[in-house]
Write a protein that holds these residues in place. Structure first.
Motif, PDB file in Angstrom:
ATOM      1  N   PHE A 120       1.074  -1.105   0.154  1.00  0.00           N
ATOM      2  CA  PHE A 120      -0.115   0.102  -0.010  1.00  0.00           C
ATOM      3  C   PHE A 120       0.978   1.265   0.022  1.00  0.00           C
ATOM      4  N   ARG A 121       0.208   2.187  -0.228  1.00  0.00           N
ATOM      5  CA  ARG A 121       0.963   3.467  -0.231  1.00  0.00           C
ATOM      6  C   ARG A 121       0.038   4.789   0.284  1.00  0.00           C
ATOM      7  N   GLN A 122       0.890   5.692   1.090  1.00  0.00           N
ATOM      8  CA  GLN A 122      -0.062   6.905   1.534  1.00  0.00           C
ATOM      9  C   GLN A 122       0.829   8.172   1.335  1.00  0.00           C
ATOM     10  N   ALA A 123       0.189   8.932   0.456  1.00  0.00           N
ATOM     11  CA  ALA A 123       0.559  10.404   0.248  1.00  0.00           C
ATOM     12  C   ALA A 123      -0.036  11.349   1.325  1.00  0.00           C
ATOM     13  N   PRO A 124       0.866  12.436   1.400  1.00  0.00           N
ATOM     14  CA  PRO A 124       0.409  13.602   2.171  1.00  0.00           C
ATOM     15  C   PRO A 124      -1.051  13.930   1.892  1.00  0.00           C
ATOM     16  N   GLY A 125      -1.986  13.942   2.955  1.00  0.00           N
ATOM     17  CA  GLY A 125      -3.179  14.335   2.900  1.00  0.00           C
ATOM     18  C   GLY A 125      -3.960  13.502   2.112  1.00  0.00           C
ATOM     19  N   LYS A 126      -3.461  12.255   1.898  1.00  0.00           N
ATOM     20  CA  LYS A 126      -4.543  11.320   1.258  1.00  0.00           C
ATOM     21  C   LYS A 126      -4.574  10.152   1.895  1.00  0.00           C
ATOM     22  N   GLU A 127      -5.672   9.242   1.551  1.00  0.00           N
ATOM     23  CA  GLU A 127      -6.039   7.821   2.313  1.00  0.00           C
ATOM     24  C   GLU A 127      -5.017   6.884   1.696  1.00  0.00           C
ATOM     25  N   ARG A 128      -4.802   6.023   2.714  1.00  0.00           N
ATOM     26  CA  ARG A 128      -3.762   4.810   2.186  1.00  0.00           C
ATOM     27  C   ARG A 128      -4.550   4.031   0.931  1.00  0.00           C
ATOM     28  N   GLU A 129      -3.799   3.702   0.047  1.00  0.00           N
ATOM     29  CA  GLU A 129      -4.252   3.112  -1.160  1.00  0.00           C
ATOM     30  C   GLU A 129      -3.516   1.827  -1.445  1.00  0.00           C
ATOM     31  N   LEU A 130      -4.538   0.701  -2.055  1.00  0.00           N
ATOM     32  CA  LEU A 130      -3.620  -0.630  -2.558  1.00  0.00           C
ATOM     33  C   LEU A 130      -2.805  -0.115  -3.650  1.00  0.00           C
ATOM     34  N   VAL A 131      -1.405  -0.651  -3.665  1.00  0.00           N
ATOM     35  CA  VAL A 131      -0.816  -0.365  -5.000  1.00  0.00           C
ATOM     36  C   VAL A 131      -0.718  -1.961  -5.772  1.00  0.00           C
ATOM     37  N   ALA A 132      -0.504  -2.935  -4.896  1.00  0.00           N
ATOM     38  CA  ALA A 132      -0.398  -4.329  -5.493  1.00  0.00           C
ATOM     39  C   ALA A 132      -0.373  -5.386  -4.468  1.00  0.00           C
ATOM     40  N   GLY A 133      -0.937  -6.346  -5.089  1.00  0.00           N
ATOM     41  CA  GLY A 133      -1.054  -7.588  -4.281  1.00  0.00           C
ATOM     42  C   GLY A 133      -0.791  -8.941  -4.624  1.00  0.00           C
ATOM     43  N   ILE A 134      -0.161  -9.830  -4.004  1.00  0.00           N
ATOM     44  CA  ILE A 134       0.087 -11.174  -4.553  1.00  0.00           C
ATOM     45  C   ILE A 134      -0.434 -12.361  -3.788  1.00  0.00           C
ATOM     46  N   SER A 135      -0.873 -13.329  -4.442  1.00  0.00           N
ATOM     47  CA  SER A 135      -1.345 -14.556  -3.706  1.00  0.00           C
ATOM     48  C   SER A 135      -0.209 -15.230  -3.024  1.00  0.00           C
ATOM     49  N   ALA A 136      -0.661 -16.082  -1.836  1.00  0.00           N
ATOM     50  CA  ALA A 136       0.274 -17.192  -1.096  1.00  0.00           C
ATOM     51  C   ALA A 136       1.211 -17.820  -2.288  1.00  0.00           C
ATOM     52  N   SER A 137       0.748 -18.318  -3.157  1.00  0.00           N
ATOM     53  CA  SER A 137       1.734 -19.130  -4.232  1.00  0.00           C
ATOM     54  C   SER A 137       2.224 -18.283  -5.232  1.00  0.00           C
ATOM     55  N   ALA A 138       2.043 -17.220  -5.373  1.00  0.00           N
ATOM     56  CA  ALA A 138       2.700 -16.137  -6.173  1.00  0.00           C
ATOM     57  C   ALA A 138       1.916 -16.251  -7.662  1.00  0.00           C
ATOM     58  N   LEU A 139       0.806 -17.314  -7.695  1.00  0.00           N
ATOM     59  CA  LEU A 139       0.235 -17.577  -9.095  1.00  0.00           C
ATOM     60  C   LEU A 139      -0.532 -16.192  -9.760  1.00  0.00           C
ATOM     61  N   ALA A 140      -0.991 -15.494  -8.692  1.00  0.00           N
ATOM     62  CA  ALA A 140      -2.075 -14.229  -8.947  1.00  0.00           C
ATOM     63  C   ALA A 140      -1.437 -13.225  -8.329  1.00  0.00           C
ATOM     64  N   THR A 141      -1.595 -11.987  -9.022  1.00  0.00           N
ATOM     65  CA  THR A 141      -1.248 -10.694  -8.552  1.00  0.00           C
ATOM     66  C   THR A 141      -2.138  -9.669  -9.230  1.00  0.00           C
ATOM     67  N   ASN A 142      -2.264  -8.472  -8.432  1.00  0.00           N
ATOM     68  CA  ASN A 142      -3.247  -7.532  -9.090  1.00  0.00           C
ATOM     69  C   ASN A 142      -2.804  -6.280  -8.565  1.00  0.00           C
ATOM     70  N   TYR A 143      -2.849  -5.256  -9.319  1.00  0.00           N
ATOM     71  CA  TYR A 143      -2.411  -3.842  -9.505  1.00  0.00           C
ATOM     72  C   TYR A 143      -3.377  -2.962  -9.463  1.00  0.00           C
ATOM     73  N   ALA A 144      -2.945  -1.593  -8.882  1.00  0.00           N
ATOM     74  CA  ALA A 144      -3.720  -0.442  -9.015  1.00  0.00           C
ATOM     75  C   ALA A 144      -3.637   0.046 -10.360  1.00  0.00           C
ATOM     76  N   GLU A 145      -4.578   0.757 -10.843  1.00  0.00           N
ATOM     77  CA  GLU A 145      -4.417   1.117 -12.387  1.00  0.00           C
ATOM     78  C   GLU A 145      -3.387   1.996 -12.508  1.00  0.00           C
TER      79      GLU A 145
END
Length: 116
Positions: free
Chosen positions: A37-62
């Motif tokens: 995740f990331r959080q910029a000054p004055g902004k909410e924390r947002e998801l950047v990227a995720g990865i499954s336990a097996s690493a077979l699946a990933t997801n990204y913010a646009e």
């Protein structure tokens, strides 16, 4: 107890690259999905990227698609975020995250500053 320790942040020029690493301990790492995740000054924390336990699946913010790559090493208990073509708007504190037993765990964060 769960510990997440991020490293690799810093100051980089627009268009540059950084590699963030999260060292995890205190839980069976290979069984859990991990996220950045990331959080910029004055902004909410947002998801950047995720990865499954097996690493077979990933997801990204646009905003991260095509520029960032998340990966993990289930032997070394690390999750990495490779960031390329960095933009000023990527400036933020980046946090490693895991959800375990319906509880969120966070690292202390690592600062990424994109500036000329």
């Amino acid at each position: 107890q769960v510990q997440l320790v991020e490293s690799g942040g810093g100051l980089v020029q627009p268009g540059g690259s950084l590699r963030l690493t999260c060292q995890a301990s205190g839980f069976p790492f290979s069984r859990y999905a991990m996220s950045w995740f990331r959080q910029a000054p004055g902004k909410e924390r947002e998801l950047v990227a995720g990865i499954s336990a097996s690493a077979l699946a990933t997801n990204y913010a646009e905003s991260a698609k095509g520029r960032f790559t998340i990966s993990r090493d289930n032997v070394g208990n690390t999750v990495t975020l490779e960031m390329n073509e960095l933009k000023r708007e990527d400036t933020a504190v980046y946090f490693c995250h895991v959800e375990r037993s319906y509880r969120d765990y966070w690292g202390q964060g690592t600062q990424v500053t994109v500036s000329s």
